[in-house]
Design a protein around this motif. Sequence first.
Motif, PDB file in Angstrom:
ATOM      1  N   ALA A  24     -14.008  -8.921-205.791  1.00 51.99           N
ATOM      2  CA  ALA A  24     -14.272  -7.543-206.890  1.00 51.99           C
ATOM      3  C   ALA A  24     -13.642  -8.252-208.456  1.00 51.99           C
ATOM      4  CB  ALA A  24     -12.720  -6.546-206.233  1.00 51.99           C
ATOM      5  N   CYS A  31     -17.361  -9.969-208.941  1.00 47.76           N
ATOM      6  CA  CYS A  31     -17.939  -8.460-209.574  1.00 47.76           C
ATOM      7  C   CYS A  31     -17.629  -8.432-211.110  1.00 47.76           C
ATOM      8  CB  CYS A  31     -17.524  -7.253-208.492  1.00 47.76           C
ATOM      9  SG  CYS A  31     -18.637  -5.879-209.616  1.00 47.76           S
ATOM     10  N   ALA A  33     -20.683  -6.274-205.296  1.00 45.30           N
ATOM     11  CA  ALA A  33     -19.979  -4.924-205.399  1.00 45.30           C
ATOM     12  C   ALA A  33     -20.149  -4.376-204.310  1.00 45.30           C
ATOM     13  CB  ALA A  33     -20.283  -3.443-206.304  1.00 45.30           C
ATOM     14  N   GLY A  39     -18.602  -6.822-201.020  1.00 46.89           N
ATOM     15  CA  GLY A  39     -17.221  -6.389-200.938  1.00 46.89           C
ATOM     16  C   GLY A  39     -16.776  -4.920-200.312  1.00 46.89           C
TER      17      GLY A  39
END
Length: 461
Positions: A96, A99, A193, A196
């Motif tokens: 995250a 990202c 993203a 994850g």
Amino acid sequence: MTKPAASPRRTPFASRRPEWAGRNYVLLTAATVVTNLGAHGALIATTWAVFESGGSAGDVGLVAMARFLPLVLFLLIGGAVADRIPRHRVMVAANALNCVSQAVFAVLVLSGGAQIWQMMLLTALCGAGQAFFNPAAEGMLLTSVTGEQAGRAFAVYRMAMHGAGIGGAALGGALVAFVGPGWVLAIDALAFAVAGGLRAFLDVSGAPERAPSGGLLADLREGWQEFVGRPWLWSIVAQFSVVVGLIGAVEAVFGPLVARDELGGARPWGIALAAYGVGTVAGAVLMTRWKPRRLLFVGTLCVFPIALPSAALAVPLDVVGLTAAMFVSGMAIEVFGVSWMTALHQEIPEEKLSRVSAYDWFGSTALLPLSTALAGPAESAFGRSEALWGAAALMVFVTALVLLVPDVRNLTRRSHSKEVAGTAPERTSAAEKMSAPEAERAPAPAPALSADAEGALGRHG
């Protein structure tokens, strides 16, 4: 060895999967392919973003260093954290962060307002995320496969990882030329993203309970004791501190200079680097079939060919000779990489995997900044050819020294190993630990190198 209970109803996909390719292993491999496709293109995009903003080659180095320093500084803390809380949470949080940082980077580049200090800050955030991600990812991967087929599983994983890296670099280079670096950075943010999201579905319900710890410093101290208590482990990490540092100097400084002055430009060096990548894939394919009994002895013998590119550049050989040397080097380091991961999986207690991995990563990358900085002065003091021959000789020397360690020569592949997450890991007796060393790991790098290979170095690929 007790195997995890099979689900009562197997899907068609699950029925076609090898027994060792469990759900977590498949998710980890898929996520790694996604992130490597994005990350290798983003490395090219970052360089061009610096140039398009008016930056110099020195600015490119500053941005790269901004990513590297947090990686080194936070690795040990990242390893301790990953052994304290569920590893998949650490991985998702790191993805995250990466990202968001890459998305902001992309917006700044697309808007035309990116400045060097902003690029350094955002790449530093990416490096910090990797410092927490790498030990957690490696620990998660090493506990996701069964002992009997661990070597094959790691070889297939690394084959997918390297294949995605080669494809990502080629695709990223093309996209930078056609749509610009900003969009490639945006694709990298999207890849983080997606990865994850995949890692959020990892199943840790069967992982052993973590015993209460005495705090972060106590965890770091316990990981250090685990690390220094195994001669085969710290000796190979010390070896790779030198080897990875020298490889960094050769590939970042000497290789491009020789290509420019002796081989006709950047294209031959690009071909040589591509040959190295193909060699790593070939080595991974080989290790899906080959199971050497003396893991670290065979693996260390395969470190000697890593000196071939330095020697080829010192001559220098023509493009064909250099490409062949890079291919053999890539293939050889992959044999070591799979053997190393198998040894770590076999020997290191599950609850200490990430901490040991962090010390492994830290030691293996510690000399990179120094060796890269000294490459130019070494060329001025001794000459380029002499410096390259010296690098090749030093790699051979430190590798030969490691073979003097009895545990490196004698560690053998066992017919049993630790269970996958969800069952109780086996423990070896103190006597067994004396006769059969223990191990764990990028990665990295190496590295390479990490279970995700984002920024991996040395033996981790």
